[in-house]
Design a protein around this motif. Structure first.
Motif, mmCIF file in Angstrom:
data_model
loop_
_atom_site.group_PDB
_atom_site.id
_atom_site.type_symbol
_atom_site.label_atom_id
_atom_site.label_comp_id
_atom_site.label_asym_id
_atom_site.label_seq_id
_atom_site.Cartn_x
_atom_site.Cartn_y
_atom_site.Cartn_z
ATOM 1 N N GLU A 153 0.875 -1.179 0.000
ATOM 2 C CA GLU A 153 0.000 0.000 0.000
ATOM 3 C C GLU A 153 0.909 1.224 0.000
ATOM 4 O OE1 GLU A 153 -3.414 2.150 -0.258
ATOM 5 O OE2 GLU A 153 -3.303 -0.048 -0.224
ATOM 6 N N TYR A 178 -2.266 -2.607 8.240
ATOM 7 C CA TYR A 178 -3.032 -2.213 7.062
ATOM 8 C C TYR A 178 -4.305 -1.478 7.440
ATOM 9 C CZ TYR A 178 -5.133 -2.719 2.399
ATOM 10 O OH TYR A 178 -5.700 -2.477 1.173
ATOM 11 N N TYR A 201 1.756 -3.868 6.280
ATOM 12 C CA TYR A 201 1.732 -3.456 4.884
ATOM 13 C C TYR A 201 3.079 -2.825 4.522
ATOM 14 C CZ TYR A 201 1.287 1.517 6.117
ATOM 15 O OH TYR A 201 1.519 2.782 6.597
#
Length: 493
Positions: A153, A178, A201
């Motif tokens: 991400e 995340y 992430y």
């Protein structure tokens, strides 16, 4: 279903034996007919199978798999780590180490198993002469069900140092999860799975691996003569949408190793992630690709030729390769053995090209001769991979060898095209790709000799090619062979 088919097959065998008995019973009522027929069939059936199939299944004296395993291990410097992909490039190496004790200083890391915690734990223990893998991640960081994959991400375009990156993606801080970044971006997380929300992430796709030049030179990762080529750092870009656990562990090894131990890849795949996004920093040593801090970009027109070549080192490795009776005409070479010649020929062709570029013509010819001796044309097939050797022989002024190899390879294409020209149009349409490929490869060989041969020889070979081309096109022989601007324009029904 397989077992059931054997049952049915056995029933038919029994019916066949009874049919023979029933037929002979019309001529004789002897009680010996039944046992005689049974014994005869019992001997005849396997006898026929053996006589027809033994030569296709006889593995005696075939040691090519063993030889390849030894070549992989011997390609590695002392105390190396080699990342393998799966069964074919792992099990033979394990056999060589575990049973025969060959190069037990090399740590074989099977990346297909590097997703499971018990195997990672195993890699962290000393094995024979091989030290544990360098890793700072503790068991709780990679235990079963933990960090099986890390979602990418991207929240920053900044480049993170590899240590910072690994610390972030293995942190237990809620801010590294995340779910936290989704909330920061204003997303409704009600429909998300808890395991995703609680997972780490990757905040960037850009990671920097520092290069300790002192360690690189001291540990022989790069010889002193190439010291000026060593880069200060390696920047990688993680193209994938997630980082799986095995890639995380590979990155952990890179970070903790700090250029102390040589690191290799078996080359069993071509995905960027298989080389942890460092395909531009490889060196082909024998069979294995060594990670070196020297940038060698992969050519767009030839993505399979990865890595640089140190011709001096590669030459010695190839000269000492084991061949496992691959040049023995009395040994049956199965499909897998012949297919492995693609790897051998590809690596050797690259070495020869490098030697020619360095004006080491005698060495180049010597290596080409070795390839022809150990992988005869008539046995190993895959004729496309012989084209570089024809050009190489011409480059080293070995015209007769070049001509002989050219004639041997073109003969194979001629035989194939002759066969397909005699089958029905319907069958030709089924094998149109094979026919087209054979014509293109044949034409490529004629193009090659046209760069080196005298006009008379070229004209004869052009006429031969045109004759085989006309088997499918019906073109006039004077016009069917064109220059490079029409290459690939031939059409067939």
């Amino acid at each position: 279903s397989v077992v059931g088919s054997f049952y049915v097959f056995a029933l038919w065998i029994g019916i066949g034996v009874y049919a023979i008995y029933d037929w002979l019973s019309t001529y004789s009522k002897s009680k010996l007919i039944a046992p005689a027929i049974s014994l005869l069939c019992l001997a005849a059936v396997p006898g026929i199978l053996i006589s027809q199939n033994w030569d296709d299944h006889d593995r005696s004296n075939r040691r090519t798999a063993h030889a390849m395993a030894v070549n992989y291990l011997e390609s590695c410097d002392p105390n190396a780590i080699i990342f393998t992909i799966g069964d074919n490039d792992t099990f033979p190496l394990w056999y060589a180490q575990e049973i025969e004790g060959i190069r037990t200083d090399v740590r074989v890391v099977c990346t297909s198993l590097f997703n499971v915690d018990w195997y990672i734990d195993q890699m962290k223990r000393k094995a024979y002469e091989s030290e544990p893998i360098p890793s700072k991640l503790t068991h709780d960081k990679y235990k079963w069900g933990t960090r099986d994959y890390i979602i990418k991400e991207v929240v920053t375009k900044d480049t993170l140092d590899i240590d910072q990156f690994i610390d972030f993606v293995t942190s237990d801080d809620k801010r590294t999860k995340y779910g936290h970044v989704l909330k920061q971006q204003g997303y409704d997380t009600a429909g998300q799975r808890n395991q995703d929300l609680g997972a780490n992430y990757a905040p960037t796709e850009h990671v920097r691996i520092p290069v300790n030049k002192e360690n690189v030179l001291r540990n022989g990762i790069v010889p002193l003569k190439y010291a000026a080529k060593i880069v200060d750092y390696i920047d990688i870009k993680i193209e994938d949408q997630a980082i799986y656990k095995n890639r995380l562990m590979m990155l952990d090894i890179i970070a903790e190793n700090n250029w102390e131990r040589p690191i290799y890849f078996s080359g069993g795949a071509f995905g960027d992630d298989d080389y942890i996004w460092m395909k531009d920093y490889l060196q082909l040593d024998g069979f294995a690709y060594k990670l070196v801090p020297i940038k060698t970009p992969i050519a767009d027109n030839n993505p399979f030729d990865m890595g640089r070549i140190d011709s001096e080192k590669m030459y010695q490795l190839v000269k000492n390769w084991k061949w496992g009776n691959s040049g023995n005409l009395d040994v049956y070479h199965d499909v897998e053995t012949r297919r492995n010649s693609i790897t051998y020929r590809g690596h050797i062709a690259r070495l020869i090209e490098t030697l020619i570029n360095e004006n080491e013509l005698e060495k180049a010819e010597e290596i080409a001769d070795l390839a022809m001796e150990k992988m005869p044309v008539d046995i190993f097939g895959y004729y496309t991979f012989l084209e570089p050797f024809i050009g190489a022989y011409y480059e080293v002024k070995a015209k007769e060898k070049a001509r002989n190899l050219y004639k041997n390879v073109t003969l194979k294409y001629q035989e194939s095209l002759t066969y397909y020209s005699r089958v029905s149009e319907r069958n030709q349409s089924k094998y149109i790709q094979t026919i087209y490929s054979d014509i293109e490869r044949y034409k490529s060989l004629v193009d090659t000799i046209s760069l080196y041969e005298e006009e008379g020889f070229i004209k004869i070979e052009m006429e031969k090619f045109n004759g085989f081309l006309r088997l499918f096109t019906g073109e006039d022989p004077e016009t069917s062979f064109e220059s490079d601007d029409t290459e690939g324009s031939n059409t067939m029904p």
